[in-house]
Design a protein around this motif. Structure first.
Motif, PDB file in Angstrom:
ATOM      1  N   PRO A   1       0.811  -1.222   0.000  1.00 21.76           N
ATOM      2  CA  PRO A   1       0.000   0.000   0.000  1.00 21.76           C
ATOM      3  C   PRO A   1       0.843   1.272   0.000  1.00 21.76           C
ATOM      4  O   PRO A   1       0.494   2.250  -0.645  1.00 21.76           O
ATOM      5  CB  PRO A   1      -0.823  -0.143   1.289  1.00 21.76           C
TER       6      PRO A   1
ATOM      7  N   ALA B   1       0.816   4.112  -2.876  1.00 23.92           N
ATOM      8  CA  ALA B   1       0.548   5.523  -2.566  1.00 23.92           C
ATOM      9  C   ALA B   1       1.632   6.418  -3.164  1.00 23.92           C
ATOM     10  O   ALA B   1       1.335   7.487  -3.714  1.00 23.92           O
ATOM     11  CB  ALA B   1       0.467   5.712  -1.052  1.00 23.92           C
TER      12      ALA B   1
ATOM     13  N   LEU C   1      -6.463   2.312  -3.187  1.00 21.70           N
ATOM     14  CA  LEU C   1      -5.839   2.019  -1.903  1.00 21.70           C
ATOM     15  C   LEU C   1      -6.830   1.478  -0.883  1.00 21.70           C
ATOM     16  O   LEU C   1      -6.470   0.694  -0.006  1.00 21.70           O
ATOM     17  CB  LEU C   1      -5.155   3.270  -1.352  1.00 21.70           C
TER      18      LEU C   1
END
Length: 226
Positions: free
Chosen positions: A84, A88, A219
């Protein structure tokens, strides 16, 4: 055409077989046909695309350079994984580059390029209305290709192509979020309208917002173990 349900490579395409396999495999990865960390068996890929092992290996090396495939010791090629945090960071860079592309397009894009962007938007709208993910991905790729062309900056083009290759892995997550098709079209319309009117600041802000929304959608569906 296809053989026994397998996609085959059209003879009329002049690109080398390697590049054709790269494109087909990239589309399969973007559509989520292979899971992150899943092994990519050469024999299976040879059968799927009806090509030699040499062509498959060349295609895998190409995708490894793009970051879509990883070579793992004692296992071979596997689908690359993104944490993640990495995802990002990827969206952060994409947002900055697309903002610059949108701003540059609004400042120096030609009337012909703006018409092409409007036409690309219509294609995205039609693909999303039909709801076939593979067609949506193709239409969005074309939209971004027109956007990058209108920016008139070779370096933006090169860097965004690399970023988009990685983001493809996440698009089936972001576009699979409830209501994302509708929201994505609305966001793209704002981008196109700003570029058509020569509003560089508006185009920049619209591009940032579009990527932010895509990032939030992806996400939220990306598990910490991925």
């Amino acid at each position: 055409m296809s053989i026994a349900g397998r996609p085959t490579l059209p003879a009329r395409v002049a690109a080398p077989l390697r590049l054709q396999v790269v494109e087909l495999l990239r589309e399969a990865l973007a559509a989520g046909e292979y899971s992150p960390g899943q092994r990519l068996g050469e024999r299976e890929l040879c059968e799927r695309f009806d090509v030699s092992r040499t062509v498959v290996r060349e295609a895998l090396r190409h995708l490894e350079a793009e970051g879509l495939v990883q070579m793992v010791a004692n296992q071979g090629p596997v689908v690359a994984t993104l944490t993640p945090d990495e995802a990002a960071q990827l969206f952060e860079v994409r947002g900055a580059l697309e903002a610059l592309a949108g701003e540059s397009f609004a400042l120096r894009g030609t009337a012909k390029q703006k018409r092409a962007l409007r036409a690309a938007l219509v294609d995205v709208e039609e693909a999303m209305a039909a709801g076939v993910l593979a067609d949506v991905l193709v239409s969005k790729d074309e939209f971004y290709a027109v956007l990058m062309d209108g920016a008139g900056n070779t370096f933006i083009n090169t860097m965004l192509r690399t970023i988009h290759a990685r983001v493809q892995q996440l698009r089936h997550l972001s576009l699979g979020a409830p209501g994302r098709y509708h929201d994505s079209v609305r966001e793209l319309r704002v981008i196109v309208a700003a570029i058509e009117s020569g509003d560089a600041d508006g185009a920049r802000r619209a591009c940032v917002e579009h990527v932010r929304q895509a990032a939030d959608a992806a996400l939220s569906r990306l598990t910490p173990t991925v």
